[in-house]
Design a protein around this motif. Structure first.
Motif, PDB file in Angstrom:
ATOM      1  N   GLU A 102     -11.572 -33.538  26.292  1.00  0.00           N
ATOM      2  CA  GLU A 102     -11.702 -32.302  27.345  1.00  0.00           C
ATOM      3  C   GLU A 102     -11.530 -31.095  26.710  1.00  0.00           C
ATOM      4  O   GLU A 102     -12.234 -30.168  27.285  1.00  0.00           O
ATOM      5  N   GLU A 103     -10.729 -30.655  25.725  1.00  0.00           N
ATOM      6  CA  GLU A 103     -10.980 -29.365  25.007  1.00  0.00           C
ATOM      7  C   GLU A 103     -12.227 -29.228  24.551  1.00  0.00           C
ATOM      8  O   GLU A 103     -12.877 -27.881  24.725  1.00  0.00           O
ATOM      9  N   LYS A 104     -12.966 -29.877  24.246  1.00  0.00           N
ATOM     10  CA  LYS A 104     -14.518 -29.589  23.527  1.00  0.00           C
ATOM     11  C   LYS A 104     -15.550 -29.572  24.536  1.00  0.00           C
ATOM     12  O   LYS A 104     -16.620 -28.987  24.420  1.00  0.00           O
ATOM     13  N   ILE A 105     -15.237 -30.090  25.749  1.00  0.00           N
ATOM     14  CA  ILE A 105     -16.086 -29.810  26.818  1.00  0.00           C
ATOM     15  C   ILE A 105     -16.123 -28.293  27.309  1.00  0.00           C
ATOM     16  O   ILE A 105     -17.440 -27.877  27.614  1.00  0.00           O
ATOM     17  N   GLY A 106     -15.263 -27.692  27.238  1.00  0.00           N
ATOM     18  CA  GLY A 106     -15.214 -26.197  27.265  1.00  0.00           C
ATOM     19  C   GLY A 106     -15.083 -25.658  28.672  1.00  0.00           C
ATOM     20  O   GLY A 106     -15.089 -24.483  28.930  1.00  0.00           O
ATOM     21  N   LYS A 225     -22.869 -28.686  22.244  1.00  0.00           N
ATOM     22  CA  LYS A 225     -21.506 -29.612  21.813  1.00  0.00           C
ATOM     23  C   LYS A 225     -21.486 -31.082  21.431  1.00  0.00           C
ATOM     24  O   LYS A 225     -20.429 -31.282  21.231  1.00  0.00           O
ATOM     25  N   PHE A 226     -22.674 -31.673  21.598  1.00  0.00           N
ATOM     26  CA  PHE A 226     -22.731 -32.967  21.637  1.00  0.00           C
ATOM     27  C   PHE A 226     -22.748 -33.625  20.118  1.00  0.00           C
ATOM     28  O   PHE A 226     -23.687 -33.906  19.595  1.00  0.00           O
ATOM     29  N   THR A 227     -21.308 -33.847  19.824  1.00  0.00           N
ATOM     30  CA  THR A 227     -21.491 -34.351  18.637  1.00  0.00           C
ATOM     31  C   THR A 227     -20.195 -35.166  18.728  1.00  0.00           C
ATOM     32  O   THR A 227     -19.549 -35.519  19.848  1.00  0.00           O
ATOM     33  N   SER A 228     -19.661 -36.106  17.717  1.00  0.00           N
ATOM     34  CA  SER A 228     -18.741 -36.926  17.665  1.00  0.00           C
ATOM     35  C   SER A 228     -17.300 -36.199  17.734  1.00  0.00           C
ATOM     36  O   SER A 228     -16.104 -36.999  18.126  1.00  0.00           O
ATOM     37  N   ASP A 229     -17.207 -34.895  17.758  1.00  0.00           N
ATOM     38  CA  ASP A 229     -15.900 -34.185  18.095  1.00  0.00           C
ATOM     39  C   ASP A 229     -15.700 -34.100  19.548  1.00  0.00           C
ATOM     40  O   ASP A 229     -14.799 -34.320  20.137  1.00  0.00           O
ATOM     41  N   LEU A 230     -16.910 -34.237  20.233  1.00  0.00           N
ATOM     42  CA  LEU A 230     -17.000 -34.480  21.637  1.00  0.00           C
ATOM     43  C   LEU A 230     -16.712 -35.512  22.397  1.00  0.00           C
ATOM     44  O   LEU A 230     -15.802 -35.865  23.209  1.00  0.00           O
ATOM     45  N   ILE A 231     -17.407 -36.706  21.649  1.00  0.00           N
ATOM     46  CA  ILE A 231     -17.229 -37.982  22.110  1.00  0.00           C
ATOM     47  C   ILE A 231     -16.921 -38.643  21.086  1.00  0.00           C
ATOM     48  O   ILE A 231     -17.806 -39.150  19.967  1.00  0.00           O
ATOM     49  N   SER A 232     -15.541 -38.877  20.834  1.00  0.00           N
ATOM     50  CA  SER A 232     -15.118 -39.493  19.482  1.00  0.00           C
ATOM     51  C   SER A 232     -15.079 -41.024  19.665  1.00  0.00           C
ATOM     52  O   SER A 232     -15.293 -41.690  18.543  1.00  0.00           O
ATOM     53  N   ASN A 233     -15.032 -41.623  20.705  1.00  0.00           N
ATOM     54  CA  ASN A 233     -15.140 -43.073  21.059  1.00  0.00           C
ATOM     55  C   ASN A 233     -15.616 -43.592  22.294  1.00  0.00           C
ATOM     56  O   ASN A 233     -15.802 -42.760  23.167  1.00  0.00           O
TER      57      ASN A 233
END
Length: 269
Positions: A102-106, A225-233
């Motif tokens: 949720e922090e990476k969603i911004g 922002k669409f990386t595995s940092d945003l969606i890790s699993n």
């Protein structure tokens, strides 16, 4: 982490579009959506009718009704592998739950407000299921000692937070969903030609056929922002039959090469 449950079709749309879609609250599966708060408001005002007087109470209720803005939400859960969620929101457990940081969603963790910029009218917050807490919030906003000494204009202004809180007040029967809501409240006006004019909207308004109805929605665009940092699993539903190799290939082609894939632990066939 917060998790969005969805069908395979919607999973692919989210990953390929790199967007989160926020849908009209008037078309949710809970018929009391945004109205669960109403009985706490009526209860509190009725108990204090002698103090405020019927004229001010009528004004407050009218103002609350007028403030019934268009509101849009995307739904998440704290639990990424919950059987009831699989059944209800992932096409009978054949789909996925997508884990977002949720922090990476911004988006700021707050209630939305009314303003000229989309950041003011957008926020995320946990749903509130406890009726004691719900009642206390309503009673705090409708501070009787404060309202009785205020002008009608100022008292009407102080009713506005009730409408925002209505977006996260939920029937306690839904508590197992542990829902977190991403909320957007654009200002919608009508011009002299009866055309809709939007202010503070997060995107252009879009329309889709949903459950044999026309539904408006807005897009939160996450491409940068669409990386595995945003969606890790992600979790695969208990009845999901997708080939792991194809799924890994699909994720990698969409910038999610490092995203972890887990199968649901729910024993459901």
């Amino acid at each position: 982490m917060i998790y969005h449950y969805c069908s395979v079709e919607n999973f692919m749309k989210i990953i390929q579009s790199k967007e989160i879609w926020l849908f009209n609250t008037r078309q949710m599966n809970d018929f009391q959506e945004t109205h669960w708060i109403d009985h706490f408001i009526l209860e509190h005002l009725s108990e204090n009718q002698k103090i405020l007087g019927p004229e001010k109470i009528d004004m407050l209720l009218k103002q609350y009704s007028i403030n019934n803005w268009w509101s849009y939400i995307a739904c998440f859960s704290n639990d990424g592998d919950k059987l009831s969620q699989w059944r209800a929101y992932a096409n009978n457990a054949t789909g996925f739950s997508i884990g977002f940081n949720e922090e990476k969603i911004g988006i700021e963790k707050k209630m939305p407000g009314m303003g000229g910029h989309w950041t003011v009218g957008t926020g995320y917050h946990e749903c509130i299921y406890d009726e004691i807490q719900q009642r206390n919030i309503v009673n705090s906003i409708l501070d009787i000692d404060k309202l009785k000494n205020e002008s009608n204009e100022m008292a009407a202004y102080n009713v506005m937070p009730l409408r925002f809180n209505s977006l996260v007040f939920k029937n306690p029967k839904f508590v197992e969903e542990q829902e977190i809501r991403l909320m957007h409240v654009p200002a919608v006006f009508t011009d002299n030609n009866n055309a809709s004019v939007l202010m503070g909207n997060i995107s252009e308004v879009n329309f889709i056929c949903k459950n044999n109805d026309i539904s408006s929605y807005f897009k939160l665009k996450l491409e940068e922002k669409f990386t595995s940092d945003l969606i890790s699993n992600i979790f695969m539903g208990p009845k999901c039959k997708i080939d792991i190799g194809d799924l890994q290939f699909f994720l990698a082609e969409n910038g999610l090469k490092k995203t972890q894939i887990e199968r649901s632990r729910a024993s459901y066939i």
